[in-house]
Structure formats: structure tokens, C-alpha cells
Scaffold this active site. Sequence first.
Site, PDB file in Angstrom:
ATOM      1  N   GLY A  51       0.854  -1.193   0.000  1.00 21.90           N
ATOM      2  CA  GLY A  51       0.000   0.000   0.000  1.00 21.90           C
ATOM      3  C   GLY A  51       0.887   1.238   0.000  1.00 21.90           C
ATOM      4  O   GLY A  51       2.043   1.197  -0.413  1.00 21.90           O
ATOM      5  N   ILE A 107       2.453   2.830   2.370  1.00 21.31           N
ATOM      6  CA  ILE A 107       3.712   2.763   3.121  1.00 21.31           C
ATOM      7  C   ILE A 107       4.694   1.834   2.418  1.00 21.31           C
ATOM      8  O   ILE A 107       5.871   2.176   2.248  1.00 21.31           O
ATOM      9  CB  ILE A 107       3.442   2.327   4.584  1.00 21.31           C
ATOM     10  CG1 ILE A 107       2.632   3.413   5.303  1.00 21.31           C
ATOM     11  CG2 ILE A 107       4.749   2.057   5.326  1.00 21.31           C
ATOM     12  CD1 ILE A 107       2.139   3.032   6.696  1.00 21.31           C
ATOM     13  N   ARG A 142       2.403  -4.458  12.450  1.00 17.76           N
ATOM     14  CA  ARG A 142       1.760  -4.901  13.683  1.00 17.76           C
ATOM     15  C   ARG A 142       2.464  -6.177  14.146  1.00 17.76           C
ATOM     16  O   ARG A 142       2.790  -7.043  13.327  1.00 17.76           O
ATOM     17  CB  ARG A 142       0.281  -5.232  13.451  1.00 17.76           C
ATOM     18  CG  ARG A 142      -0.622  -4.023  13.325  1.00 17.76           C
ATOM     19  CD  ARG A 142      -0.810  -3.303  14.659  1.00 17.76           C
ATOM     20  NE  ARG A 142      -1.744  -2.195  14.570  1.00 17.76           N
ATOM     21  CZ  ARG A 142      -1.394  -0.928  14.341  1.00 17.76           C
ATOM     22  NH1 ARG A 142      -0.136  -0.584  14.181  1.00 17.76           N
ATOM     23  NH2 ARG A 142      -2.323   0.021  14.289  1.00 17.76           N
ATOM     24  N   GLU A 160       2.444  -5.374  23.204  1.00 15.96           N
ATOM     25  CA  GLU A 160       3.093  -4.109  23.581  1.00 15.96           C
ATOM     26  C   GLU A 160       2.512  -3.565  24.884  1.00 15.96           C
ATOM     27  O   GLU A 160       1.315  -3.687  25.110  1.00 15.96           O
ATOM     28  CB  GLU A 160       2.895  -3.092  22.450  1.00 15.96           C
ATOM     29  CG  GLU A 160       3.599  -3.544  21.183  1.00 15.96           C
ATOM     30  CD  GLU A 160       3.279  -2.672  19.971  1.00 15.96           C
ATOM     31  OE1 GLU A 160       2.583  -1.654  20.111  1.00 15.96           O
ATOM     32  OE2 GLU A 160       3.732  -3.029  18.875  1.00 15.96           O
ATOM     33  N   HIS A 181       7.528   1.059  19.086  1.00 16.50           N
ATOM     34  CA  HIS A 181       6.366   1.416  18.254  1.00 16.50           C
ATOM     35  C   HIS A 181       6.281   2.934  18.021  1.00 16.50           C
ATOM     36  O   HIS A 181       5.369   3.602  18.521  1.00 16.50           O
ATOM     37  CB  HIS A 181       5.064   0.894  18.874  1.00 16.50           C
ATOM     38  CG  HIS A 181       3.917   0.869  17.898  1.00 16.50           C
ATOM     39  ND1 HIS A 181       2.876  -0.006  17.977  1.00 16.50           N
ATOM     40  CD2 HIS A 181       3.653   1.628  16.800  1.00 16.50           C
ATOM     41  CE1 HIS A 181       2.019   0.209  16.989  1.00 16.50           C
ATOM     42  NE2 HIS A 181       2.477   1.212  16.258  1.00 16.50           N
ATOM     43  N   VAL A 182       7.263   3.418  17.259  1.00 18.21           N
ATOM     44  CA  VAL A 182       7.354   4.874  17.070  1.00 18.21           C
ATOM     45  C   VAL A 182       7.370   5.288  15.588  1.00 18.21           C
ATOM     46  O   VAL A 182       7.821   6.390  15.258  1.00 18.21           O
ATOM     47  CB  VAL A 182       8.626   5.432  17.764  1.00 18.21           C
ATOM     48  CG1 VAL A 182       8.471   5.427  19.273  1.00 18.21           C
ATOM     49  CG2 VAL A 182       9.893   4.673  17.342  1.00 18.21           C
TER      50      VAL A 182
HETATM   51  C1  8YV Z   1       0.473   4.713  16.324  1.00 19.68           C
HETATM   52  C2  8YV Z   1       0.006   3.136  14.370  1.00 19.68           C
HETATM   53  O1  8YV Z   1       1.141   3.846  17.125  1.00 19.68           O
HETATM   54  O2  8YV Z   1      -0.958   4.344  12.617  1.00 19.68           O
HETATM   55  C3  8YV Z   1      -0.948   3.301  13.235  1.00 19.68           C
HETATM   56  O3  8YV Z   1      -1.678   2.359  12.949  1.00 19.68           O
HETATM   57  O4  8YV Z   1       0.258   2.084  14.804  1.00 19.68           O
HETATM   58  C4  8YV Z   1       0.673   4.337  14.923  1.00 19.68           C
HETATM   59  O5  8YV Z   1       0.813   5.370  14.077  1.00 19.68           O
HETATM   60  C5  8YV Z   1      -0.776   4.989  17.042  1.00 19.68           C
HETATM   61  O6  8YV Z   1      -1.943   4.746  16.390  1.00 19.68           O
HETATM   62  C6  8YV Z   1      -0.699   6.362  17.654  1.00 19.68           C
HETATM   63  O7  8YV Z   1      -1.796   6.771  18.292  1.00 19.68           O
END
Ligand code: 8YV
Length: 316
Positions: free
Chosen positions: A156, A158, A235, A264, A282-283
Site C-alpha cells: 500500500g 507505506i 503490527r 506491547e 512502536h514509534v
Molecule cells: C500509532 C500506528 O502507534 O498508525 C498506526 O496504525 O500504529 C501508529 O501510528 C498509534 O496509532 C498512535 O496513536
Amino acid sequence: MKPEILVLGQLASQSVMEQLEQHFQCHHAWRIAPPEQLAFVQSVAASVRGVVSTGSIGISEAQVNLLPAVEIVAVNGIGVDAVNFAATRPRGILVTNTPGVLTDDVADLAVALLLASARRVPALDQFVRNGDWARRVPIKPARGVRGKVAGIFGFGRIGQAIAHRLDAFGMELRYYQPRAVAGTAVTLSASLLALAEESDYLIVCAPGGAATRHSVNAEVMAALGAEGTLVNIARGSLVDEAALITALQQGHLGAAALDVFADEPNVPQALCEMSNVVLMPHVGSLTVETRHAMGQLVVDNLLAHFSGKPLLTPVA
Ligand code: 8YV
């Protein structure tokens, strides 16, 4: 009267939090310690018309059932796998997410993880800090990425942004997802297993959820191989984490670079102990700019809904 909303997760942008306060009567569940959260939600539930959540928190069936008047769930993230659609759909509850605005930062982090793993950045940072360099401990050469194959699972926005970046590093590119993407020069592999067999780096950027759970299993990791590297910025549920640990311990897989995990924020100790594993909390989208843009979309979707206008980014 301002519409009442339940805020399940804190949003990083101060300006976005202020806008929420300005336009809505906010009930901030995230400020309440978990043992008291249920009682808090129950105490405000009857009049809540909107929910602000995050990709990780989503909304559970139990939470939906607690909210008799909820009309919309605005997710601050692109992934909606934590939203229980079986509970929202029959009640016509709308769901929005934040596509597009986080693409570049998440793709950047995928590339950063790939390079950090290939060039052993965290391990060699430690090497300098702990004095090994000064003690003239020999340094094992890393592996270059030019000419290597990057396999992208999930093509997609990304996935395509990652491909664009890796092309500039002279990598060969392939992808796999069930539906072929029209108009791309990147080759589609026959299956995820074939993609892993053909790749030096397997980059996971497919959606999470039941349909893709544990897609990256022991067989896929063995196909990636002893010199292969798994990068996951999507994920944790996509990867069989127990099989990943075994594959790394037994040398069936060379290395891993992970921004996401099965449970997590709990990361298995075994992964923390391996020097061929790069770990991030998860950043992918956690930059000032992107978190502001994501939060702004959350606010704008809520404002559109409560003023009878079309949603900006509805989830189909
Ligand atoms: C964030 C994410 O961790 O976009 C997503 O699906 O996993 C991340 O961007 C999260 O949703 C921040 O609130």
C-alpha cells in the site's frame, strides 16, 4: 451544547488536545489508572457521542456496548485492527483513521531499521560506549545493502514509499500482497513464502488483524534464511513471535529489526538479549510533525461529523 467525547488515548500534539477541549466536552479516560477506568467510562457513557482512540487501543466490543449513544470512533492511526467492527457495524457507528499523513515517517523508520540492522548501528554504538574500540577489539565488517533484495509484504502507501526509498540505495525490489498493484515497476512474488525465499530483507507493512495473524511463521522465516533479516513496522500480530525467537536462537534467521510486538509494551526478554536484533518502542509515526497532522485529522473528522459534513477519511 458541545458534543461529548470519550478520549481513550493521549494525542501527542498539544494544539490538537486544545482543539478537542475547544470543540467538545472531553472525558479523558487515558488520565485514569486502568483499575478505575471502567467505572469512569460507565459514569459518563450515556451521553458520549464520539470516541477518540489510537491504533493500538482501538475499541473493544465491551467498550462499544457500554456506549449507547456513540456515533463515531476517530482513530489516531492508520491501523484499525484493534477496532471491533463486529460491534460497530451493526449499530452504524462510523470509524475514521489517519491515512496518508504518516506514510513518509513510517517509511523512513523502516529504512532506518533496515540500515541499522545491516550496519549493526546499535551494537556498534555499544561497542564505542563500552570501550571495546579503545581496547582495539577487532570489528567484524557489516553487510552492505546495495544489490540485495528487499521483499515488501504489503504494498500500500507505506510499502510503496519504502520501495521508493530503497531503490535509491541500489536494492532490488519485490513485493507480495494478495491483490496485484497496477502500474508498479516492482515485481510481484507468487506468495509470501516465495517473497521470503527471494529476499535478503523481508519488510512487513501489511495490515494487522485476524486475516494476517502470524502470516510470517516459522516456514517464512526459514525461507528468508540464516543471512536474512526481518523488518516489522506494521503490527506485532503479523509475526509469530515465539517462532521468531526460535528462528533467531537456532540461526534459521539472521537478524530482526522490530518496531512492533505481539503484546506491547512487553517485549520478550529473549529478544532484548540478542545483539542481532534492533528494537524500537512502536514509534513509526512518532514525530512532532506527523503526530500533529494525524491529530488534526482526528479533530477535523469529528468536526465534520458533528456539523453534518462528509468525513475526511472514513474507514470503508
Ligand atoms: C500509532 C500506528 O502507534 O498508525 C498506526 O496504525 O500504529 C501508529 O501510528 C498509534 O496509532 C498512535 O496513536
